[in-house]
Design a protein around this motif. Sequence first.
Motif, mmCIF file in Angstrom:
data_model
loop_
_atom_site.group_PDB
_atom_site.id
_atom_site.type_symbol
_atom_site.label_atom_id
_atom_site.label_comp_id
_atom_site.label_asym_id
_atom_site.label_seq_id
_atom_site.Cartn_x
_atom_site.Cartn_y
_atom_site.Cartn_z
ATOM 1 N N TYR A 70 44.479 61.515 -20.372
ATOM 2 C CA TYR A 70 43.882 61.459 -19.030
ATOM 3 C C TYR A 70 42.364 61.609 -19.074
ATOM 4 O O TYR A 70 41.727 61.758 -18.043
ATOM 5 C CB TYR A 70 44.501 62.526 -18.125
ATOM 6 C CG TYR A 70 45.938 62.226 -17.741
ATOM 7 C CD1 TYR A 70 46.246 61.706 -16.488
ATOM 8 C CD2 TYR A 70 46.982 62.435 -18.635
ATOM 9 C CE1 TYR A 70 47.550 61.422 -16.131
ATOM 10 C CE2 TYR A 70 48.292 62.155 -18.283
ATOM 11 C CZ TYR A 70 48.571 61.646 -17.037
ATOM 12 O OH TYR A 70 49.865 61.356 -16.688
ATOM 13 N N GLY A 71 41.802 61.598 -20.264
ATOM 14 C CA GLY A 71 40.355 61.661 -20.419
ATOM 15 C C GLY A 71 39.739 63.018 -20.169
ATOM 16 O O GLY A 71 38.526 63.117 -19.992
ATOM 17 N N VAL A 72 40.540 64.073 -20.155
ATOM 18 C CA VAL A 72 40.019 65.417 -19.905
ATOM 19 C C VAL A 72 39.451 65.962 -21.210
ATOM 20 O O VAL A 72 40.135 65.977 -22.232
ATOM 21 C CB VAL A 72 41.109 66.347 -19.348
ATOM 22 C CG1 VAL A 72 40.541 67.736 -19.073
ATOM 23 C CG2 VAL A 72 41.718 65.761 -18.075
ATOM 24 N N LEU A 73 38.191 66.409 -21.178
ATOM 25 C CA LEU A 73 37.481 66.794 -22.395
ATOM 26 C C LEU A 73 37.167 68.279 -22.506
ATOM 27 O O LEU A 73 36.686 68.714 -23.538
ATOM 28 C CB LEU A 73 36.152 66.016 -22.475
ATOM 29 C CG LEU A 73 36.258 64.503 -22.478
ATOM 30 C CD1 LEU A 73 34.869 63.885 -22.385
ATOM 31 C CD2 LEU A 73 36.992 64.014 -23.708
ATOM 32 N N GLY A 74 37.392 69.051 -21.496
ATOM 33 C CA GLY A 74 36.944 70.441 -21.472
ATOM 34 C C GLY A 74 37.597 71.347 -22.495
ATOM 35 O O GLY A 74 38.668 71.062 -23.039
#
Length: 166
Positions: A70-74
């Motif tokens: 989902y492109g979440v990078l944190g």
Amino acid sequence: MRTLLLLLALACPALADHASDAIRAKDGEAAAAKFEDAIRANVRADLRAELAPIVAAIRHAENGKAWLEYGVLGAGVKRDMKRKGDTYRPQAGWCAATVQKTYDRWVKAGKPGDFITFLGKRYCPVGADNDPNELNRHWVKNVKHWTGRITNEEHPKDAGRARLSS
């Protein structure tokens, strides 16, 4: 009032089902179950019909491999993926939570513009340091396109405006 609540209850699962079906077609049954769990855990029941298709559209637009579905990078999602030994559910959950929280910010701000454009400024900002090829500039258009396809709207470029604006 009862009639309105009944209609809402009947309509909500239908759109959420479209979102689950889109995930199922893309990523399989196990991923669809994780997606549904992420939506239940992170999106308020009264907004699931509106926001679940957007979360599914983000999955399609991001089209990320494992660890970036989902492109979440944190750092928080990375910690959850490591702790849980799974990438898909934490990615879906952090995405769904971000969509819900950003929706709340959008409403509090007086619903300026359409929701997906507002979301894009937080989720995938143009000019971000981690976007050297400037691909983020396509994110809003892509998420609107996929939201339209998932919800079967006739005008996907306007997805997010008709349903999610004042």
